[in-house]
Design a protein around this motif. Structure first.
Motif, PDB file in Angstrom:
ATOM      1  N   UNK A 190       0.834  -1.204   0.000  1.00 58.48           N
ATOM      2  CA  UNK A 190       0.000   0.000   0.000  1.00 58.48           C
ATOM      3  C   UNK A 190       0.870   1.256   0.000  1.00 58.48           C
ATOM      4  N   UNK A 191       1.950   1.228   0.772  1.00 57.65           N
ATOM      5  CA  UNK A 191       2.854   2.382   0.806  1.00 57.65           C
ATOM      6  C   UNK A 191       3.470   2.654  -0.558  1.00 57.65           C
ATOM      7  N   UNK A 192       3.762   1.605  -1.313  1.00 59.18           N
ATOM      8  CA  UNK A 192       4.299   1.784  -2.662  1.00 59.18           C
ATOM      9  C   UNK A 192       3.237   2.366  -3.592  1.00 59.18           C
ATOM     10  N   UNK A 193       1.997   1.869  -3.468  1.00 59.07           N
ATOM     11  CA  UNK A 193       0.928   2.351  -4.343  1.00 59.07           C
ATOM     12  C   UNK A 193       0.561   3.798  -4.055  1.00 59.07           C
ATOM     13  N   UNK A 194       0.681   4.204  -2.791  1.00 63.89           N
ATOM     14  CA  UNK A 194       0.389   5.598  -2.438  1.00 63.89           C
ATOM     15  C   UNK A 194       1.262   6.560  -3.240  1.00 63.89           C
ATOM     16  N   UNK A 195       2.458   6.104  -3.602  1.00 62.73           N
ATOM     17  CA  UNK A 195       3.411   6.978  -4.292  1.00 62.73           C
ATOM     18  C   UNK A 195       3.177   7.061  -5.797  1.00 62.73           C
ATOM     19  N   UNK A 196       2.235   6.269  -6.314  1.00 60.70           N
ATOM     20  CA  UNK A 196       1.901   6.380  -7.731  1.00 60.70           C
ATOM     21  C   UNK A 196       1.186   7.708  -7.974  1.00 60.70           C
ATOM     22  N   UNK A 197       1.513   8.356  -9.047  1.00 62.63           N
ATOM     23  CA  UNK A 197       0.966   9.688  -9.308  1.00 62.63           C
ATOM     24  C   UNK A 197      -0.531   9.668  -9.584  1.00 62.63           C
ATOM     25  N   UNK A 198      -1.037   8.534 -10.057  1.00 60.55           N
ATOM     26  CA  UNK A 198      -2.469   8.464 -10.379  1.00 60.55           C
ATOM     27  C   UNK A 198      -3.282   7.789  -9.276  1.00 60.55           C
ATOM     28  N   UNK A 199      -2.656   7.537  -8.121  1.00 59.57           N
ATOM     29  CA  UNK A 199      -3.329   6.820  -7.027  1.00 59.57           C
ATOM     30  C   UNK A 199      -3.326   7.663  -5.753  1.00 59.57           C
ATOM     31  N   UNK A 200      -4.469   7.738  -5.100  1.00 56.54           N
ATOM     32  CA  UNK A 200      -4.548   8.369  -3.779  1.00 56.54           C
ATOM     33  C   UNK A 200      -5.244   7.402  -2.829  1.00 56.54           C
ATOM     34  N   UNK A 201      -4.613   7.167  -1.675  1.00 56.42           N
ATOM     35  CA  UNK A 201      -5.160   6.242  -0.679  1.00 56.42           C
ATOM     36  C   UNK A 201      -5.301   6.991   0.637  1.00 56.42           C
ATOM     37  N   UNK A 202      -6.490   6.928   1.223  1.00 55.47           N
ATOM     38  CA  UNK A 202      -6.750   7.608   2.490  1.00 55.47           C
ATOM     39  C   UNK A 202      -7.313   6.627   3.509  1.00 55.47           C
ATOM     40  N   UNK A 203      -6.931   6.821   4.750  1.00 59.50           N
ATOM     41  CA  UNK A 203      -7.435   5.999   5.852  1.00 59.50           C
ATOM     42  C   UNK A 203      -8.484   6.796   6.616  1.00 59.50           C
ATOM     43  N   UNK A 204      -9.639   6.173   6.838  1.00 56.18           N
ATOM     44  CA  UNK A 204     -10.688   6.789   7.656  1.00 56.18           C
ATOM     45  C   UNK A 204     -10.521   6.272   9.079  1.00 56.18           C
ATOM     46  N   UNK A 205      -9.988   7.083   9.987  1.00 52.53           N
ATOM     47  CA  UNK A 205      -9.659   6.586  11.327  1.00 52.53           C
ATOM     48  C   UNK A 205     -10.879   6.294  12.189  1.00 52.53           C
ATOM     49  N   UNK A 206     -10.713   5.342  13.109  1.00 53.78           N
ATOM     50  CA  UNK A 206     -11.799   4.987  14.028  1.00 53.78           C
ATOM     51  C   UNK A 206     -12.221   6.162  14.891  1.00 53.78           C
ATOM     52  N   UNK A 207     -11.294   7.062  15.152  1.00 51.49           N
ATOM     53  CA  UNK A 207     -11.596   8.183  16.041  1.00 51.49           C
ATOM     54  C   UNK A 207     -12.416   9.278  15.364  1.00 51.49           C
ATOM     55  N   UNK A 208     -12.657   9.131  14.060  1.00 45.13           N
ATOM     56  CA  UNK A 208     -13.463  10.125  13.361  1.00 45.13           C
ATOM     57  C   UNK A 208     -14.867  10.160  13.958  1.00 45.13           C
ATOM     58  N   UNK A 209     -15.371  11.359  14.184  1.00 43.67           N
ATOM     59  CA  UNK A 209     -16.707  11.511  14.773  1.00 43.67           C
ATOM     60  C   UNK A 209     -17.791  11.627  13.706  1.00 43.67           C
ATOM     61  N   UNK A 210     -17.375  11.584  12.420  1.00 42.22           N
ATOM     62  CA  UNK A 210     -18.331  11.653  11.319  1.00 42.22           C
ATOM     63  C   UNK A 210     -18.081  10.494  10.358  1.00 42.22           C
ATOM     64  N   UNK A 211     -19.150  10.012   9.751  1.00 41.69           N
ATOM     65  CA  UNK A 211     -19.033   8.914   8.800  1.00 41.69           C
ATOM     66  C   UNK A 211     -20.201   8.994   7.831  1.00 41.69           C
ATOM     67  N   UNK A 212     -19.898   9.203   6.541  1.00 43.28           N
ATOM     68  CA  UNK A 212     -20.951   9.460   5.559  1.00 43.28           C
ATOM     69  C   UNK A 212     -21.549   8.213   4.933  1.00 43.28           C
TER      70      UNK A 212
END
Length: 278
Positions: A190-212
């Motif tokens: 995943x860390x390697x893929x994050x560095x691809x220019x056409x790829x964006x990876x985000x983590x939604x943390x458990x501590x988030x107080x909102x979830x859509x």
């Protein structure tokens, strides 16, 4: 495809007989050419046992083999006509139509809640996932599905490069499916893929107080023709939506999820911290 919704029930589909039809044709053409399985295997780079599996419809050949066999057996396109349908047959019935759209997509946006999305999986992680499948899959089916999943990942390096974004629940990157070694290898991937220019990876943390999107995972697909669709996986009733109202609803959810998740840079740091803790 229905303009409202296409149900992709996990029931026997017409495509399920394609490998059998292809196998019978392959066997007939081989016999007409006076070739043994071992001989066809030698000239195409496969074992006689593999050729037998193709002829019996137990394994699904890749496009390279089909093209080679068509030429060697002088089939005049009778075998290559099967390439697209055989590619679809690699996948479970409920995912076949979505796989075709995914391969040609100009943009994909994936929300994952349980496991790492197939486009980001390592071979070991994918094999662990299919090995844990219940009812159990046989060994050949597991290997077939692993190879099909890896083949899907050509999308990441395809030209023109598609836009690929992923929002992963924190549980996805913490769950050590396959054991700690497999898990670490998956996080490194995943860390390697994050560095691809056409790829964006985000983590939604458990501590988030909102979830859509507490209703579950989905994938947004934009085709080369500009059509927008949404694939929503579910047990034996996955759906591919094309009506604008449903797709717009999921687009709004995804936009909010990205805002609620960590940024790509912070997500990278989050995963690096996870790796550092083990």
């Amino acid at each position: 495809m229905s303009e409202e919704v296409q149900e992709l029930d996990d029931q026997p589909q017409p495509d399920s007989v394609v490998p059998l039809i292809f196998g019978r044709l392959l066997k007939r053409l081989r016999a007409q050419a006076g070739m043994e399985r071992a001989e066809l295997g030698r000239v195409t780079g496969y074992s006689a046992a593999t050729i037998a599996s193709y002829e019996q419809g137990r394994r699904i050949p890749n496009a390279k083999f089909i093209v080679q066999a068509d030429e060697v057996l002088d089939a005049k396109g009778a075998l290559t006509d099967f390439v697209e349908e055989m590619e679809k047959a690699q996948y479970p019935a409920f995912f076949q139509d979505a796989a075709v759209l995914e391969k040609k997509a100009m943009a994909l946006h994936v929300f994952a809640v349980q496991g790492v999305p197939g486009l980001l999986q390592t071979e070991d992680y994918g094999r662990a996932v299919f090995t844990m499948w219940r009812p159990p899959l046989d060994g050949e089916t597991i290997e077939q599905r692993v190879m099909a999943r890896l083949a899907r990942q050509e999308l990441l390096t395809r030209k023109p490069a598609p836009t690929l974004t992923f929002v992963l629940e924190e549980a996805v990157v913490r769950k050590q499916l396959g054991g700690s070694d497999v898990w670490r290898g998956q996080l490194e991937r995943i860390l390697l893929d994050i560095q691809r220019r056409n790829v964006e990876i985000q983590v939604l943390p458990d501590e988030s107080t909102e979830h859509a999107s507490l209703t579950g995972p989905f994938t947004l697909i934009e085709t080369m023709q500009g059509r927008r669709m949404a694939y929503v996986p579910a047990h034996k009733a996955s759906r591919l939506y094309s009506d604008r109202a449903t797709v717009r609803e999921l687009e709004q959810q995804y936009s909010s999820l990205r805002a609620q998740a960590l940024s790509p840079l912070k997500s990278l740091a989050f995963i690096e911290k996870l790796l550092g803790e083990t």
